[in-house]
Design an enzyme around this catalytic site. Structure first.
Site, PDB file in Angstrom:
ATOM      1  N   ASN A  57       0.811  -1.219   0.000  1.00  0.00           N
ATOM      2  CA  ASN A  57       0.000   0.000   0.000  1.00  0.00           C
ATOM      3  C   ASN A  57       0.850   1.278   0.000  1.00  0.00           C
ATOM      4  O   ASN A  57       2.013   1.243  -0.371  1.00  0.00           O
ATOM      5  CB  ASN A  57      -1.056   0.009   1.096  1.00  0.00           C
ATOM      6  CG  ASN A  57      -2.305   0.723   0.603  1.00  0.00           C
ATOM      7  OD1 ASN A  57      -2.359   1.943   0.620  1.00  0.00           O
ATOM      8  ND2 ASN A  57      -3.272  -0.024   0.103  1.00  0.00           N
ATOM      9  N   HIS A  73       2.947   0.087  -3.138  1.00  0.00           N
ATOM     10  CA  HIS A  73       3.342  -1.316  -3.317  1.00  0.00           C
ATOM     11  C   HIS A  73       4.820  -1.520  -3.687  1.00  0.00           C
ATOM     12  O   HIS A  73       5.142  -2.321  -4.574  1.00  0.00           O
ATOM     13  CB  HIS A  73       2.470  -1.967  -4.402  1.00  0.00           C
ATOM     14  CG  HIS A  73       1.024  -2.131  -4.018  1.00  0.00           C
ATOM     15  ND1 HIS A  73       0.583  -2.204  -2.720  1.00  0.00           N
ATOM     16  CD2 HIS A  73      -0.098  -2.277  -4.795  1.00  0.00           C
ATOM     17  CE1 HIS A  73      -0.731  -2.371  -2.709  1.00  0.00           C
ATOM     18  NE2 HIS A  73      -1.179  -2.407  -3.941  1.00  0.00           N
ATOM     19  N   HIS A  81      -1.337 -10.263  -3.012  1.00  0.00           N
ATOM     20  CA  HIS A  81      -2.304  -9.409  -3.708  1.00  0.00           C
ATOM     21  C   HIS A  81      -3.192 -10.193  -4.681  1.00  0.00           C
ATOM     22  O   HIS A  81      -3.417  -9.756  -5.810  1.00  0.00           O
ATOM     23  CB  HIS A  81      -1.541  -8.295  -4.425  1.00  0.00           C
ATOM     24  CG  HIS A  81      -2.316  -7.035  -4.621  1.00  0.00           C
ATOM     25  ND1 HIS A  81      -3.394  -6.947  -5.465  1.00  0.00           N
ATOM     26  CD2 HIS A  81      -2.165  -5.805  -4.087  1.00  0.00           C
ATOM     27  CE1 HIS A  81      -3.855  -5.707  -5.448  1.00  0.00           C
ATOM     28  NE2 HIS A  81      -3.132  -4.993  -4.615  1.00  0.00           N
ATOM     29  N   TYR A 106      -6.476 -11.363  -6.496  1.00  0.00           N
ATOM     30  CA  TYR A 106      -7.817 -10.835  -6.766  1.00  0.00           C
ATOM     31  C   TYR A 106      -8.736 -12.049  -6.887  1.00  0.00           C
ATOM     32  O   TYR A 106      -8.567 -12.856  -7.806  1.00  0.00           O
ATOM     33  CB  TYR A 106      -7.870 -10.112  -8.110  1.00  0.00           C
ATOM     34  CG  TYR A 106      -7.241  -8.746  -8.180  1.00  0.00           C
ATOM     35  CD1 TYR A 106      -5.870  -8.563  -8.020  1.00  0.00           C
ATOM     36  CD2 TYR A 106      -8.028  -7.629  -8.477  1.00  0.00           C
ATOM     37  CE1 TYR A 106      -5.301  -7.302  -8.140  1.00  0.00           C
ATOM     38  CE2 TYR A 106      -7.458  -6.363  -8.601  1.00  0.00           C
ATOM     39  CZ  TYR A 106      -6.087  -6.210  -8.420  1.00  0.00           C
ATOM     40  OH  TYR A 106      -5.526  -4.967  -8.549  1.00  0.00           O
ATOM     41  N   ASP A 133     -11.795   0.662  -0.770  1.00  0.00           N
ATOM     42  CA  ASP A 133     -10.352   0.577  -0.970  1.00  0.00           C
ATOM     43  C   ASP A 133      -9.716   1.146   0.294  1.00  0.00           C
ATOM     44  O   ASP A 133      -9.065   2.183   0.273  1.00  0.00           O
ATOM     45  CB  ASP A 133      -9.940   1.373  -2.224  1.00  0.00           C
ATOM     46  CG  ASP A 133      -8.514   1.050  -2.652  1.00  0.00           C
ATOM     47  OD1 ASP A 133      -7.837   0.291  -1.940  1.00  0.00           O
ATOM     48  OD2 ASP A 133      -8.086   1.584  -3.699  1.00  0.00           O
ATOM     49  N   GLN A 183      -6.611  -4.747   3.928  1.00  0.00           N
ATOM     50  CA  GLN A 183      -7.087  -3.826   2.896  1.00  0.00           C
ATOM     51  C   GLN A 183      -8.153  -4.567   2.102  1.00  0.00           C
ATOM     52  O   GLN A 183      -7.861  -5.600   1.494  1.00  0.00           O
ATOM     53  CB  GLN A 183      -5.919  -3.412   1.986  1.00  0.00           C
ATOM     54  CG  GLN A 183      -6.264  -2.381   0.930  1.00  0.00           C
ATOM     55  CD  GLN A 183      -6.224  -0.937   1.460  1.00  0.00           C
ATOM     56  OE1 GLN A 183      -5.782  -0.678   2.574  1.00  0.00           O
ATOM     57  NE2 GLN A 183      -6.708  -0.006   0.666  1.00  0.00           N
ATOM     58  N   GLU A 197      -6.135  -7.956   1.529  1.00  0.00           N
ATOM     59  CA  GLU A 197      -4.677  -7.972   1.734  1.00  0.00           C
ATOM     60  C   GLU A 197      -4.375  -7.747   3.209  1.00  0.00           C
ATOM     61  O   GLU A 197      -4.606  -6.656   3.735  1.00  0.00           O
ATOM     62  CB  GLU A 197      -4.031  -6.853   0.915  1.00  0.00           C
ATOM     63  CG  GLU A 197      -4.333  -6.914  -0.566  1.00  0.00           C
ATOM     64  CD  GLU A 197      -4.352  -5.527  -1.189  1.00  0.00           C
ATOM     65  OE1 GLU A 197      -3.318  -4.850  -1.207  1.00  0.00           O
ATOM     66  OE2 GLU A 197      -5.433  -5.106  -1.652  1.00  0.00           O
TER      67      GLU A 197
END
Ligand code: BGC
Length: 380
Positions: free
Chosen positions: A108, A134, A208, A210, A280, A317, A345
């Site tokens: 982040n 990141h 990370h 998805y 987010d 996150q 995350e």
């Protein structure tokens, strides 16, 4: 009679030996190694497929430690790929929104890419508007990791190692990092992070992936039911840097203490949702003193897939894929549209180096950084 007993005894011994041999030759969790092509700089990469006895299959490449595919079972027992990603290396290199990658040295954002340590000022790349995101221009998601495979009777691990040089991407200290992916037969993937630096530095590693538990990447994730075990979250400014406030989730769209569909409140009129273009944000997890504990889950009722996450980290996150805009090609044909995947995350809070009241992300010289997160899949 004696002869028959003797024969029977021998038969039992032989079948026992065969069982042992079989287990040795065919462990219950396996790793297959394949070629994954060369990077544009000519470095060879590999793909590792971790498979357990029930049918879970996870593909990891040593470019970025990226999980490129992850097959999890639905309520009918069908294993299907539930993570966004690409089919080949050049697509990852051409530009990926961190699909499935290891993030480091700092997961982040860090405000304006600046922080101080031991009275010394450090400047990192500004690669997200005015902020650092990141790990910078070439973070851990874009490097080729060394690998080692470790297979036991009931688990298989892929050990990824990388040495990040002093001042690489602007961070102080030579940092030796290991990320260990371990799959067991209960459809659990443990991700262990270890690191050691020769100088005082900062660190915040995460994974990370998805997810889209429907396994249909042409669908969005708005019907997933999310639970986050957190009584508060971190409001952000318009550049997604936490303001420093720790806000209670009660009576806000950020209350996920009970399972709630993503779309239930994502369109509410709310400044924070406006800044994030949806969710987010970093949630301040409960039971921070308890070490590895349940922190969040996601459920997709169409297929019955349930993902439960356990972690020793203070924050998570939750990103609802708001920057996916249909420009990237999906693995299954079609494109990755707005909110076609979400991330959970586990991490320390964004911009911690500049917030003295956030849990510390400082790693002292010679001290070992260790952290673990477990992703457990089932169906109901
Ligand atoms: C961040 C998002 C970002 C995404 C991909 C997430 O961790 O919170 O703001 O767009 O990663 O870069």
């Amino acid at each position: 009679m004696k002869k028959i007993y003797f024969l029977l005894f021998h038969l039992i011994i032989i079948s026992c030996e065969n069982m042992v041999k079989k287990n040795k030759i065919m462990p219950l969790v396996t790793i297959e190694k394949k070629d994954f092509g060369k990077t544009k700089d000519g470095v060879n990469t590999n793909q590792f497929i971790l498979k357990n006895k029930s049918g879970m299959e996870i593909s990891v490449i040593n470019y970025g430690g990226i999980i490129t595919s992850w097959k999890a079972k639905d309520r009918k027992g069908n294993y299907k790929d539930i993570v966004l990603g690409f089919n080949n290396l050049s697509q990852y290199e051409a530009g990926s929104p961190y699909f499935g990658a290891i993030i480091g040295r700092y997961g982040n954002r860090i405000s304006k890419g600046k922080f101080a340590l031991n009275g010394e000022n450090y400047t990192l790349a500004v690669n997200n508007g005015e902020n650092h995101l990141h790990g910078g221009l070439k973070g851990f998601d874009k490097v080729v990791w060394d690998t080692k495979e470790v297979v036991n009777d009931s688990t298989a691990s892929l050990v990824l190692s990388y040495v990040s040089k002093d001042m690489e991407e602007g961070y102080p200290g030579n940092l030796e990092v290991q990320v260990i992916y371990t799959l067991n037969n209960n459809d659990e993937l443990s991700v262990k992070y270890e690191a050691i630096s020769d100088k005082k530095t900062i660190i915040n590693l995460t994974q990370h992936s998805y997810f889209n538990l429907s396994a249909d990447f042409n669908k969005n994730i708005l019907d997933h039911e999310i639970l986050i075990n957190a009584d508060s979250f971190l409001p952000v400014d318009s550049t997604l840097i936490p303001t420093g406030e720790i806000r209670n989730v009660r009576e806000t769209p950020f209350d996920f203490r009970k399972p709630k569909k993503v779309d239930e409140e994502i369109n509410a009129i709310n400044k924070q949702l406006e800044f994030g273009i949806g969710y987010d944000h970093c949630w301040v997890l409960n039971n921070q003193d308890k070490g590895l504990r349940f922190v969040a889950s996601a459920y997709e009722s169409g297929t019955g897939r349930l993902l439960e996450i356990f972690s020793d980290q203070p924050g998570i996150q939750f990103y609802s894929g708001n920057f996916l805009d249909g420009t990237l090609k999906s693995k299954i044909g079609g494109n990755y549209d707005f909110r076609s995947g979400f991330c959970l995350e586990t991490q320390h809070y964004p911009n911690s180096p500049n917030e003295k009241d956030f849990p510390s992300v400082t790693l002292n010289a010679g001290k070992k950084y260790v952290s673990e997160t477990i992703f457990k899949f089932s169906s109901k």
